[in-house]
Enzyme design. Structure first.
Site, PDB file in Angstrom:
ATOM      1  N   ARG A 299     -14.300 -11.093  37.661  1.00  0.00           N
ATOM      2  CA  ARG A 299     -15.191 -10.834  36.535  1.00  0.00           C
ATOM      3  C   ARG A 299     -14.932  -9.408  36.052  1.00  0.00           C
ATOM      4  NH1 ARG A 299     -20.915  -9.630  38.327  1.00  0.00           N
ATOM      5  NH2 ARG A 299     -20.326  -7.527  37.721  1.00  0.00           N
TER       6      ARG A 299
ATOM      7  N   HIS B  89     -22.082  -8.415  34.853  1.00  0.00           N
ATOM      8  CA  HIS B  89     -22.713  -9.715  35.129  1.00  0.00           C
ATOM      9  C   HIS B  89     -23.273 -10.302  33.832  1.00  0.00           C
ATOM     10  CE1 HIS B  89     -25.489 -12.740  36.565  1.00  0.00           C
ATOM     11  NE2 HIS B  89     -26.517 -12.043  36.121  1.00  0.00           N
TER      12      HIS B  89
ATOM     13  N   TYR C 202     -21.718   0.074  40.898  1.00  0.00           N
ATOM     14  CA  TYR C 202     -21.393  -0.542  42.197  1.00  0.00           C
ATOM     15  C   TYR C 202     -19.916  -0.848  42.426  1.00  0.00           C
ATOM     16  CZ  TYR C 202     -22.096  -4.723  39.238  1.00  0.00           C
ATOM     17  OH  TYR C 202     -22.030  -5.656  38.228  1.00  0.00           O
TER      18      TYR C 202
END
Lengths: 381, 346
Positions: free
Chosen positions: A269, A273, A282
């Site tokens: 990805r 998100h 992160y």
């Protein structure tokens, strides 16, 4: 002894190479011979490959257009698929019309290639409707937001296909995070028990919002399926050719009474998100760079070029198709007829329901005090 | 309902037998009806409600399922998507919670989510309630969770005759139905001769005046309806005439029938086994108060299970409302001396 948390397990970034999954196109565009998979894509002409390339360009463009539309306030939210185009195009193009798809919310590529109008799909994310299409028109269920819940639905539908004697399969799409859910594991139990023509298509994109796949699984996800007695393949999810071949194989097995099949498509990805997420909190930029070198579009482009195709012309055509659809979506989205208060109360039940009717009529009377109606118009207008 | 419908002649029949006959009729009349659940096939279910149905209709119509409630309901959703009419069984009330997400987020919402394109004509059978001396998780009354969930219909039969038709009507309903079976009455018997003629058959959403009366309206459902009828008989000796209403449908509630009764009696008592707080009693009391406040001679009275986890079975007689506790509630509604008297005015 102390509690150990291994966040880095099974991150492809930290692995030595790409040889632990099935691959047909290397990132540099070289073709890897694969005796098992080659027969499943031998029929593809150069034109077919160019079409797959166009699909990926179009899907990527719709995705970036949707992200832009969210930034401009036209959509409330958007879950980007950037980086997962090969997985979704390969899977969608392997399916036949009778096959039924149970997608999660990130499968916009699969949904559009199955025939869902991208504007209709985006209207869900605009907040204008729950689902704007009839699932039976293109055999695509409404996208599922509860993580993994749709795997059960696919297995149930697949059991129905088998009972009806239809040679088709049901395919559920979900991510690496979903494999931790009880539902996905229960669905594999049911699929194996009833020998259902169900294909589990897991896009391992390495991240469940901020949680790396190592927090979900300490073994390759495909290994888990084998533990349920379901044959599984771990495939390079950024290799459209390999995904197409493996999915065709899986569907063929399912359609011909071979029971369920599990595909782990290893992809990444590249975006957040959703548009509400900030992945810089992160994950390392270096990881993203690593995956940019494995871009699904680039490798097919390089392969076509090395095969002697007129890549410039292919790219131009793909770009034109992408520009055209993006313009249509932008225009249609802005022309959306927004739902009325009456729509609020519709389709909760099939049969008449006294409480819903009472509440609808009460709200109508309330609105009338302000000169408004349930149909979103001024009373008497 | 066509002339082709198959019905069997029933005589004196248990509650469980009536459900079994209703399920048999549903299976015989619609090839899309499927039963699924744990132990329902070979064994015929732990309560034998599906006894003999797998042998009669085959293991593709009556499926023994893996031991996974979410899987049972989720798989049934997929079958409904495919045009089937699944009738999953949850073995005991306290086992429904693993399936809660599939019921609340999927079963209840798919019709709304798909703009009416997909229907989920599923009937989820759940034996519920206490009084059978079972261990933990086997005696619960979780109906309020489902009544609170838009998109679901919730019903509960109170007698073999109700069970026979209600299970068939639930299965024929295009909406999902949670079907609560009062398990402690499974062995109660009733003469069902001639029931197939359907003389007393009510629509699924209707309440029934189970006994007419003048002084107090007593509303209940499922297992306590029988107790409430006994309450009415006992009160008669003291010259108190109780109208007993069997709710039948917990969602939607047939307020028309209750309201008509309360306008006549002016007094309302609601009895259920489920806990007090947030229970059906609160909804009925409020709904009636909103509709006919000026007809009420006394505040509505609730007689319910306490706000407790279901207790060990040696204590259940203190938890489940019985004849005397309901009579006590009736006394309160009539301003007669009762257990609450000493609290009044404080």
């Amino acid at each position: 002894m102390s509690l150990q948390i291994d966040r880095s397990a099974h991150m492809e970034f930290s692995s030595a190479g790409d040889d632990h999954f099935e691959q047909m196109l290397k990132p540099c565009g070289d073709r890897v011979p694969n005796a098992l998979n080659d027969p499943w894509v031998n029929d593809l002409s150069e034109e077919d490959l160019a079409d797959l390339y166009t699909d990926m360009v179009v899907i990527r463009r719709l995705d970036t257009e949707a992200t832009a539309l969210q930034r401009q306030g036209e959509l409330a939210l958007w879950p980007p698929l950037l980086g997962q185009e090969a997985s979704q195009v390969g899977a969608a193009r392997a399916m036949q019309k009778d096959d039924f798809v149970f997608p999660s919310y990130r499968e916009s590529g699969v949904m559009v290639l199955r025939g869902v109008n991208p504007t209709d799909l985006m209207r869900v994310w605009r907040g204008s409707s729950a689902t704007s299409w009839n699932p039976y028109d293109m055999n695509v269920a409404s996208p599922q937001i509860i993580i993994g819940a749709q795997t059960h639905h696919a297995v149930g539908y697949a059991m129905g296909l088998a009972m009806d004697g239809v040679d088709a399969a049901a395919v559920s799409f979900f991510g690496d995070g979903a494999t931790s859910q009880g539902d996905v594991n229960e669905a594999m139990v049911f699929a194996a028990t009833y020998h259902a023509p169900a294909v589990f298509f897991c896009q391992n994109n390495h991240w469940a919002i901020s949680e790396p796949v190592g927090l979900q699984s300490q073994t390759h996800i495909a290994e888990r399926a084998r533990g349920f007695g379901i044959p599984a393949v771990r495939v390079d999810g950024n290799d459209v050719l390999a995904v197409l071949a493996v999915t065709r194989r899986a569907l063929d097995q399912a359609r011909n009474g071979g029971g369920p099949f599990f595909i782990e498509a290893v992809t990444y990805r590249m975006g957040p998100h959703t548009t509400a997420d900030d992945p810089t909190r992160y994950r390392d930029q270096a990881e993203l760079e690593h995956w940019k070198e494995r871009d699904p579009l680039d490798r097919l482009s390089k392969y076509l070029e090395k095969s002697g195709a007129d890549m410039e012309a292919i790219q131009r055509r793909a770009q034109e198709a992408a520009d055209k659809i993006a313009a249509v979506v932008r225009k249609e989205l802005k022309e959306t007829v927004e739902p009325t208060p009456r729509n609020l109360f519709e389709n909760v039940y099939v049969n008449e329901h006294p409480r819903i009717n009472e509440q609808r009529d009460h709200y109508g009377a309330y609105l009338e005090q302000f000169g408004e109606t349930l149909d979103g118009t001024q009373a008497g207008a | 309902m066509t002339a082709l419908q198959k019905t069997e002649k029933l005589g004196k029949t248990t509650f469980g037998g009536a459900l079994n006959a209703g399920l048999r009729a549903a299976l015989a009349n619609d090839p899309k009806v499927l039963l699924m659940g744990e132990d329902i096939g070979k064994l015929g279910g732990v309560f034998r409600i599906t006894d003999g149905l797998q042998a009669e209709f085959g293991e593709h119509r009556v499926l023994d399922s893996p031991l996974a409630e979410s899987g049972i309901i989720g798989t049934a959703v997929g079958l409904a998507y495919r045009g089937y009419r699944p009738v999953p069984e949850i073995q005991f009330d306290g086992f429904v919670y693993p399936a809660f997400d599939q019921i609340v987020s999927q079963v209840a919402k798919i019709h709304y989510r798909t703009g009416g394109a997909v229907t989920i004509p599923m009937t989820i059978r759940i034996p519920f309630g206490g009084g059978i001396g079972s261990p933990e998780h086997h005696s619960e009354s979780p109906e309020a969770y489902f009544v609170h969930t838009p998109g679901l219909r919730v019903v509960s039969p109170s007698s073999p005759a109700e069970a026979y038709w209600m299970i068939q009507d639930a299965i024929a309903c295009e909406d999902p139905v949670i079907f609560f079976e009062p398990k402690r009455h499974y062995h109660d018997k009733q003469d069902l001769t001639g029931i197939e003629e359907g003389k007393d058959r009510l629509p699924l959403g209707a309440a029934r005046v189970a006994r007419e009366g003048e002084h107090v309206t007593l509303v209940s459902y499922g297992s306590l309806v029988k107790t409430c009828l006994n309450v009415a008989t006992a009160a008669e000796d003291e010259g108190i005439s109780i109208e007993v209403i069997d709710l039948r449908s917990l969602s939607p509630i047939d307020f028309g029938t209750i309201e008509a009764s309360v306008r006549k009696t002016g007094r309302l008592v609601i009895a259920h086994e489920a806990a007090l707080t947030g229970g059906l009693g609160a909804e009925i009391a409020t709904g009636v108060t909103e509709r006919c406040f000026h007809y009420l001679e006394h505040a509505p009275v609730r007689v319910t299970g306490w706000d407790l986890p279901y207790p060990p079975s040696k204590l259940e007689k203190h938890h489940v409302p019985d004849l005397d506790r309901i009579l006590d509630g009736v006394d309160r509604a009539l301003d007669r001396p009762n257990s609450y008297s000493r609290f009044e005015g404080k």
